[in-house]
Scaffold this active site. Structure first.
Site, PDB file in Angstrom:
ATOM      1  N   GLY A  84      41.751 117.876 129.178  1.00 22.97           N
ATOM      2  CA  GLY A  84      40.947 118.986 128.662  1.00 22.97           C
ATOM      3  C   GLY A  84      39.478 118.902 129.021  1.00 22.97           C
ATOM      4  O   GLY A  84      38.980 117.916 129.586  1.00 22.97           O
ATOM      5  N   ASP A  85      38.753 119.955 128.652  1.00 23.69           N
ATOM      6  CA  ASP A  85      37.347 120.097 129.010  1.00 23.69           C
ATOM      7  C   ASP A  85      36.463 119.088 128.276  1.00 23.69           C
ATOM      8  O   ASP A  85      35.526 118.540 128.858  1.00 23.69           O
ATOM      9  CB  ASP A  85      36.890 121.534 128.695  1.00 23.69           C
ATOM     10  CG  ASP A  85      35.620 121.905 129.430  1.00 23.69           C
ATOM     11  OD1 ASP A  85      35.606 121.801 130.672  1.00 23.69           O
ATOM     12  OD2 ASP A  85      34.645 122.289 128.768  1.00 23.69           O
ATOM     13  N   LEU A  86      36.738 118.835 126.994  1.00 29.32           N
ATOM     14  CA  LEU A  86      35.918 117.895 126.240  1.00 29.32           C
ATOM     15  C   LEU A  86      36.027 116.492 126.823  1.00 29.32           C
ATOM     16  O   LEU A  86      35.027 115.779 126.955  1.00 29.32           O
ATOM     17  CB  LEU A  86      36.338 117.879 124.767  1.00 29.32           C
ATOM     18  CG  LEU A  86      35.572 116.896 123.878  1.00 29.32           C
ATOM     19  CD1 LEU A  86      34.098 117.270 123.787  1.00 29.32           C
ATOM     20  CD2 LEU A  86      36.185 116.823 122.479  1.00 29.32           C
ATOM     21  N   ALA A  87      37.233 116.102 127.187  1.00 29.10           N
ATOM     22  CA  ALA A  87      37.427 114.782 127.788  1.00 29.10           C
ATOM     23  C   ALA A  87      36.612 114.660 129.072  1.00 29.10           C
ATOM     24  O   ALA A  87      35.933 113.651 129.305  1.00 29.10           O
ATOM     25  CB  ALA A  87      38.909 114.544 128.063  1.00 29.10           C
ATOM     26  N   LYS A  88      36.677 115.684 129.890  1.00 30.20           N
ATOM     27  CA  LYS A  88      35.995 115.661 131.189  1.00 30.20           C
ATOM     28  C   LYS A  88      34.482 115.641 131.036  1.00 30.20           C
ATOM     29  O   LYS A  88      33.788 114.876 131.716  1.00 30.20           O
ATOM     30  CB  LYS A  88      36.430 116.895 131.989  1.00 30.20           C
ATOM     31  CG  LYS A  88      35.729 117.064 133.324  1.00 30.20           C
ATOM     32  CD  LYS A  88      36.290 118.258 134.088  1.00 30.20           C
ATOM     33  CE  LYS A  88      35.999 119.569 133.378  1.00 30.20           C
ATOM     34  NZ  LYS A  88      36.453 120.737 134.172  1.00 30.20           N
ATOM     35  N   ARG A 118      50.141 117.431 128.979  1.00 30.96           N
ATOM     36  CA  ARG A 118      51.414 118.018 129.378  1.00 30.96           C
ATOM     37  C   ARG A 118      51.550 118.115 130.900  1.00 30.96           C
ATOM     38  O   ARG A 118      52.635 118.358 131.418  1.00 30.96           O
ATOM     39  CB  ARG A 118      51.567 119.396 128.741  1.00 30.96           C
ATOM     40  CG  ARG A 118      51.561 119.352 127.217  1.00 30.96           C
ATOM     41  CD  ARG A 118      51.922 120.686 126.595  1.00 30.96           C
ATOM     42  NE  ARG A 118      53.309 121.040 126.866  1.00 30.96           N
ATOM     43  CZ  ARG A 118      53.931 122.092 126.327  1.00 30.96           C
ATOM     44  NH1 ARG A 118      53.279 122.881 125.505  1.00 30.96           N
ATOM     45  NH2 ARG A 118      55.167 122.364 126.616  1.00 30.96           N
ATOM     46  N   ASP A 135      31.061 114.552 114.146  1.00 27.68           N
ATOM     47  CA  ASP A 135      30.097 115.656 114.158  1.00 27.68           C
ATOM     48  C   ASP A 135      29.030 115.219 115.154  1.00 27.68           C
ATOM     49  O   ASP A 135      28.234 114.322 114.873  1.00 27.68           O
ATOM     50  CB  ASP A 135      29.482 115.871 112.775  1.00 27.68           C
ATOM     51  CG  ASP A 135      28.629 117.135 112.718  1.00 27.68           C
ATOM     52  OD1 ASP A 135      27.756 117.285 113.600  1.00 27.68           O
ATOM     53  OD2 ASP A 135      28.822 117.960 111.813  1.00 27.68           O
ATOM     54  N   HIS A 136      29.036 115.830 116.352  1.00 26.52           N
ATOM     55  CA  HIS A 136      28.201 115.278 117.424  1.00 26.52           C
ATOM     56  C   HIS A 136      26.717 115.379 117.119  1.00 26.52           C
ATOM     57  O   HIS A 136      25.914 114.655 117.710  1.00 26.52           O
ATOM     58  CB  HIS A 136      28.529 115.950 118.772  1.00 26.52           C
ATOM     59  CG  HIS A 136      28.108 117.377 118.886  1.00 26.52           C
ATOM     60  ND1 HIS A 136      28.939 118.422 118.572  1.00 26.52           N
ATOM     61  CD2 HIS A 136      26.944 117.924 119.302  1.00 26.52           C
ATOM     62  CE1 HIS A 136      28.299 119.563 118.783  1.00 26.52           C
ATOM     63  NE2 HIS A 136      27.093 119.295 119.226  1.00 26.52           N
ATOM     64  N   HIS A 179      27.845 121.143 111.003  1.00 26.24           N
ATOM     65  CA  HIS A 179      26.644 120.588 111.626  1.00 26.24           C
ATOM     66  C   HIS A 179      25.401 120.709 110.744  1.00 26.24           C
ATOM     67  O   HIS A 179      24.664 119.745 110.542  1.00 26.24           O
ATOM     68  CB  HIS A 179      26.360 121.293 112.955  1.00 26.24           C
ATOM     69  CG  HIS A 179      27.472 121.178 113.956  1.00 26.24           C
ATOM     70  ND1 HIS A 179      28.152 120.009 114.181  1.00 26.24           N
ATOM     71  CD2 HIS A 179      28.014 122.090 114.800  1.00 26.24           C
ATOM     72  CE1 HIS A 179      29.058 120.200 115.124  1.00 26.24           C
ATOM     73  NE2 HIS A 179      28.999 121.449 115.506  1.00 26.24           N
ATOM     74  N   LYS A 236      17.273 128.475 123.011  1.00 27.88           N
ATOM     75  CA  LYS A 236      18.124 127.409 122.481  1.00 27.88           C
ATOM     76  C   LYS A 236      17.219 126.362 121.842  1.00 27.88           C
ATOM     77  O   LYS A 236      16.329 125.821 122.500  1.00 27.88           O
ATOM     78  CB  LYS A 236      18.947 126.781 123.602  1.00 27.88           C
ATOM     79  CG  LYS A 236      19.824 125.606 123.167  1.00 27.88           C
ATOM     80  CD  LYS A 236      20.612 125.070 124.331  1.00 27.88           C
ATOM     81  CE  LYS A 236      21.432 123.838 123.935  1.00 27.88           C
ATOM     82  NZ  LYS A 236      22.435 124.142 122.899  1.00 27.88           N
TER      83      LYS A 236
END
Length: 512
Positions: free
Chosen positions: A13-17, A44, A179-180, A242, A347
């Site tokens: 997945g994207d978070l892992a990457k 999968r 919670d990052h 957060h 931001k």
């Protein structure tokens, strides 16, 4: 650190990457991983170990804060990675996983210490925990830990049900809720800021502080998250987790001999002292909004209802501003203002502590007046802690000029949030993770707000994309005689009346 097997659900997945593999690599480079360390990725896709390792390597070159430079070091890191195909609901896949984990532990002469990281949707938390227990993956001969991402529940009822289910397989001290925001170096620095500076700890009360403002504004819109975001909104996506965590971190007093148990105890006491808002009072203390069409960087952007995947009649909130009060001896009478929103002018995540102004009346005839002292904690995109004081200029008619004192700035090569948190989870240090007590108390405070939103009892205010949010959020503070603090030097005048001029601006990029 003790030898550990890191079992990653959602390895493709994207978070892992983007986050997990770079964090593990930087821990490895810094010598912060156990000498005996194994990673088993699950997904999968029909990947081989070699395909998996190549994907991990690509993620490092693309997202790591330190790009691999030593080939031997990189290969040593990648050698720790293995892959196994897993269907979350398929019991035999967990048995196959157990066989792989045990074979790697035997080959590396490791005890069965296993950290299970769930980088998957929350609907998969329960079946994964059940299968870990039923398959024997949670061996009694070593420790086990479960790391999970938000959201932890959709409301109070679902959060309690999820926790009860996870508690069948893991004890509370074995569950690490990420919670990052709590992994940010500057947030973790708040603890030592008080401990190393008794003068700041002495000022950290209602005797000297007028109000505290916590802001997390985003310039992006809903983007590809429409299917998820339209069911959660800003209240669930940002506020309940957060921002309430930042409130706890800003409000606690930490002794010099602080431990994880003391931090958690004090955070819990803050949430217990947080004055609840009744359903019929929500509109008086909270503003919700939704962005309409506007412009960002001089270019037109669509409103929320025109975004792909969003219903044209959506009543979902993309902006929240709230006034909260903590009823204890330290904070009684001090309002805490929290706001978060999408498609805002910039931001920025920051905490601004505004101190009281005992000299303001004495100097009210001065041309420039006396601006209040501020402690500004920048959490993102940059990280810094700055104290703004006043200095009277020479001469009989000299006015006051703000001066800025840097108390902390984060070096560019500092560990990122996930690096800190994964390192803490491997060590078993829960200090900067969300305890169930905090999660439950947060949902208890938010639940009446959710009920009022569901019944459409709180007006949904429109605000133009690229703005600072609805005007009603400014009025929320103006009722108490305050205004939001902005960090925009060229446009620093608050929206509320009576606070004009650059002497009320805080320039986060000033040369100190």
């Amino acid at each position: 650190m003790e030898p550990t097997t890191f079992v990653l659900f959602g390895a493709t997945g994207d978070l892992a990457k983007r986050k997990i593999y770079p964090a593990l690599y930087n821990l490895f480079v810094r010598g912060k991983l156990p000498q005996a360390f194994s990673v088993v990725g699950l997904g999968r896709r029909e990947w081989t170990d070699e395909v998996f390792q190549a994907a991990v390597e690509r993620s490092l070159y693309q997202f790591s804060r330190t790009e691999p430079a030593d080939e031997a070091q990189l290969n040593a890191f990648l050698e720790a990675f293995r892959y196994s195909v897993l269907d979350i609901g398929k019991e035999e896949d967990y048995r196959k996983l157990l066989a792989l984990v045990e074979s790697r532990e035997k080959a590396l002469d490791m005890p069965p210490n296993r950290l299970f990281y769930l980088s998957v949707g929350p609907e998969h938390f329960e079946p994964i925990a059940d299968n870990i227990r039923n398959s024997g993956l949670g061996s009694a001969n070593g420790w086990k830990r479960l790391v999970i991402e938000k959201p932890f529940g959709h409301d109070l009822k679902s959060a309690r049900a999820l926790n009860a289910k996870l508690s069948e397989s893991f004890a509370e001290e074995e569950i690490f809720r990420i919670d990052h925001y709590l992994g940010k170096p500057v947030v973790q620095r708040l603890e030592s800021l008080q401990q190393a500076n008794p003068v700041i700890q002495a000022l950290w009360t209602n005797r000297y502080i007028a109000n505290v403002q916590i802001t997390a504004s985003e310039s992006v819109g809903v983007e590809e998250r429409a299917g998820y975001y339209d069911h959660v909104g800003a209240i669930r996506d940002m506020f309940q987790n957060h921002l309430l965590q930042l409130l706890m971190m800003a409000a606690i007093h930490l002794p010099f001999d602080s431990t994880s148990e003391k931090v958690r105890f004090k955070k819990k006491k803050i949430m217990e002292a947080l004055v609840p808002v009744q359903r019929d009072e929500v509109s008086a203390h909270l503003v919700r909004g939704q962005y309409a069409a506007g412009s960002m960087g001089g270019k037109p952007v669509a409103g929320y209802k025109e975004e792909p995947g969003i219903a044209p009649d959506s009543r979902n909130d993309t902006f929240i501003a709230a006034r909260l009060r903590i009823d204890n001896g330290d904070w009684r009478g001090v309002p805490f203002y929290i706001r978060t929103g999408k498609r805002m002018n910039k931001k920025s995540t920051r905490i601004v502590v505004e101190f009281k102004e005992p000299l303001k009346q004495a100097w009210s005839q001065s041309e420039d007046g006396v601006a209040p002292n501020l402690l500004v904690i920048e959490i993102g995109p940059g990280e810094s802690i700055t104290l703004r004081l006043n200095n009277k200029e020479p001469g009989a008619h000299g006015g006051f000029k703000p001066i800025h004192i840097d108390l902390h700035s984060t070096p560019s090569d500092s560990p990122e949030a996930y690096e800190n948190l994964i390192g803490d989870a491997l060590k078993g240090d829960p200090t900067f993770f969300a305890h169930w007590d905090e999660v439950e108390l947060s949902w208890e405070w938010v639940q009446p707000v959710l009920d009022a939103f569901e019944a459409d009892e709180v007006p949904l205010r429109e605000y133009a994309a690229g703005s600072r949010g609805p005007a009603e959020s400014d009025a929320l503070l103006a009722e108490d005689g305050y205004h939001w603090w902005f960090d925009d030097e060229n446009d620093a005048t608050p929206n509320s009346e009576g606070k004009e001029g650059a002497d009320y601006a805080y320039n986060a990029n000033a040369n100190h």
